[in-house]
Design an enzyme around this catalytic site. Sequence first.
Site, PDB file in Angstrom:
ATOM      1  N   GLY A 185       0.303  10.117  -5.838  1.00 51.73           N
ATOM      2  CA  GLY A 185       0.379   9.074  -6.960  1.00 51.73           C
ATOM      3  C   GLY A 185       1.660   8.534  -6.972  1.00 51.73           C
ATOM      4  O   GLY A 185       2.371   7.711  -6.103  1.00 51.73           O
ATOM      5  N   SER A 186       2.477   8.758  -8.179  1.00 51.21           N
ATOM      6  CA  SER A 186       3.813   8.334  -8.378  1.00 51.21           C
ATOM      7  C   SER A 186       5.011   9.123  -7.545  1.00 51.21           C
ATOM      8  O   SER A 186       5.815   8.340  -7.329  1.00 51.21           O
ATOM      9  CB  SER A 186       4.078   8.770  -9.975  1.00 51.21           C
ATOM     10  OG  SER A 186       3.188   7.687 -10.874  1.00 51.21           O
ATOM     11  N   GLU A 201      -2.132   7.163  -2.409  1.00 51.01           N
ATOM     12  CA  GLU A 201      -3.010   7.788  -1.564  1.00 51.01           C
ATOM     13  C   GLU A 201      -3.593   8.686  -2.672  1.00 51.01           C
ATOM     14  O   GLU A 201      -3.341   9.088  -3.738  1.00 51.01           O
ATOM     15  CB  GLU A 201      -2.382   8.555  -0.321  1.00 51.01           C
ATOM     16  CG  GLU A 201      -1.460   7.832   0.470  1.00 51.01           C
ATOM     17  CD  GLU A 201      -0.720   8.561   1.554  1.00 51.01           C
ATOM     18  OE1 GLU A 201       0.172   8.136   2.320  1.00 51.01           O
ATOM     19  OE2 GLU A 201      -0.894   9.785   1.478  1.00 51.01           O
ATOM     20  N   ALA A 227       0.796  -1.118   0.064  1.00 51.11           N
ATOM     21  CA  ALA A 227       0.093   0.254  -0.042  1.00 51.11           C
ATOM     22  C   ALA A 227       0.887   1.371  -0.100  1.00 51.11           C
ATOM     23  O   ALA A 227       1.565   1.482   1.032  1.00 51.11           O
ATOM     24  CB  ALA A 227      -0.984  -0.051   1.179  1.00 51.11           C
ATOM     25  N   THR A 242       4.564   5.738 -12.974  1.00 47.88           N
ATOM     26  CA  THR A 242       4.046   5.928 -14.403  1.00 47.88           C
ATOM     27  C   THR A 242       5.344   6.021 -15.229  1.00 47.88           C
ATOM     28  O   THR A 242       6.417   6.080 -14.724  1.00 47.88           O
ATOM     29  CB  THR A 242       3.025   7.079 -14.307  1.00 47.88           C
ATOM     30  OG1 THR A 242       4.072   8.174 -13.955  1.00 47.88           O
ATOM     31  CG2 THR A 242       1.999   7.044 -13.323  1.00 47.88           C
ATOM     32  N   THR A 253      -3.183  -3.487  -4.728  1.00 44.59           N
ATOM     33  CA  THR A 253      -3.402  -4.847  -5.338  1.00 44.59           C
ATOM     34  C   THR A 253      -3.430  -6.022  -4.489  1.00 44.59           C
ATOM     35  O   THR A 253      -2.611  -6.000  -3.596  1.00 44.59           O
ATOM     36  CB  THR A 253      -2.229  -5.132  -6.333  1.00 44.59           C
ATOM     37  OG1 THR A 253      -2.001  -4.000  -7.380  1.00 44.59           O
ATOM     38  CG2 THR A 253      -2.365  -6.209  -6.961  1.00 44.59           C
ATOM     39  N   GLU A 306       3.566   0.906 -10.075  1.00 47.05           N
ATOM     40  CA  GLU A 306       4.658   0.688  -9.765  1.00 47.05           C
ATOM     41  C   GLU A 306       5.505   2.115 -10.434  1.00 47.05           C
ATOM     42  O   GLU A 306       6.820   1.978 -10.640  1.00 47.05           O
ATOM     43  CB  GLU A 306       5.597  -0.380  -9.962  1.00 47.05           C
ATOM     44  CG  GLU A 306       5.209  -1.671  -9.394  1.00 47.05           C
ATOM     45  CD  GLU A 306       5.326  -1.431  -7.907  1.00 47.05           C
ATOM     46  OE1 GLU A 306       6.615  -1.481  -7.474  1.00 47.05           O
ATOM     47  OE2 GLU A 306       4.570  -1.063  -7.126  1.00 47.05           O
ATOM     48  N   ASP A 325      13.507  -0.932  -6.631  1.00 46.48           N
ATOM     49  CA  ASP A 325      14.565  -1.604  -7.611  1.00 46.48           C
ATOM     50  C   ASP A 325      14.206  -2.891  -7.790  1.00 46.48           C
ATOM     51  O   ASP A 325      14.843  -3.587  -8.825  1.00 46.48           O
ATOM     52  CB  ASP A 325      15.881  -1.394  -6.936  1.00 46.48           C
ATOM     53  CG  ASP A 325      16.259  -0.124  -6.695  1.00 46.48           C
ATOM     54  OD1 ASP A 325      16.013   0.842  -7.358  1.00 46.48           O
ATOM     55  OD2 ASP A 325      17.045   0.189  -5.805  1.00 46.48           O
TER      56      ASP A 325
END
Length: 411
Positions: A149-150, A145, A142, A390, A176, A388, A262
């Site tokens: 975002g990214s 929020e 998680a 954009t 997810t 993960e 990574d």
Amino acid sequence: MIDLEIPKKFVPLVKQAGSMADEVFRPVSRKYDLAEHEYPRELDLVSALIDGMSDSGAGNGAGASGSTRAAEDEEKPSKSAKKGGNKNGANMSSALSIMETCRGDVGLTLSIPRQGLGNAAIAAVANDEQKERYGNRWAAMAITEPDTGSDSGNIRTTATKDGDEYVLNGEKIFVTSGERAELVVVWATLDKSLGKKAIKSFVVERSNPGLKLVRLEHKLGIRASDTAAFVLDDCRVPASDLLGDPEIRTECGFGGAMQTFDNTRPLVASMAVGLTRACLDFTRAALEKAGHGQDWDAPIAAQSYASARLVQMEADYEAALLLTLRAAWMADNGKPNSMEASMAKAKAGRTCVDVALSCIELVGVDGYAETELLEKWARDSKILDIFEGTQQIQLLVVARRLLGLTSGQLK
């Protein structure tokens, strides 16, 4: 030097993952696309198979839970690695197996128990005691929020120390496997005034009363995978469930938390590579059936538009594949791979979307109809260019690395 042949020890794993895609995932792919939020019971058997491969040693790193840094990999180094050559470890095997299963279905791959992105986060930054405690449990991750975002540095979820516990408050979206997982790895800040330097990740039991499920999202693609939104309301977790180093070290920024990316970005790139392969294979077969077979010896100018376009897409696929393998190989060999992981994610995600949409264009009605999976694959592809980090964020990370600038200097 990277070896482009599949390592012999991973050949059985790749074959089994390919069989899983063709014989288990594809037959039920449309079923769970239409039955959104229904748990795919077939995955219990898949999970048991992965556990069996891992126990036998044939499938070490068969999913996201296996990815880790070389220095922390429990696998004994090969003779070539001891001599300064290649080491093919958990990151490479994870990438190769995910490429195969995503030829079958990305959503189902994301839904395999104990192979979530949260498991990769635990593998990346947890200490030995935490890995022992959580190694066999299913973990979601998680980060995102409503207002973040990214740019993970803007996380507003707080973690306040209270005795032997941390109290978490905030909101998380687009988690997810958030409903199905046993654990949720929550990113939160210990001190908002310090920005990203104070961000840490915490393991929260899914049953924790302070972790409240708000809703499950209805999505364009990967419908077999549940995507949840949570509110953390005075959610108390033991201090021992903060992953990695609890100290705020201002000199190293994100520190351990960013090691997660990574590890996971090459895995998402692998998903995109696998789905791209599925689209190309379907389209080639459809074109050959229509009399537009590929002639690899003829100049592109001498071929039909459809055949020439397929050649171009194959080139993009190969570039994405090689970047992904490179990022995984670097992790296995203890080389810093932040820039390469972002390169792989950026190239593979964009290539997957472009190829999927182009394949629909080339095959015509078969690309739009629900009688074939290409229509579904095109919908599934979009998320691989988004989550993960954009496309735009990946390019920004690459630019910072190339120019030697910080996030504050190049936004």
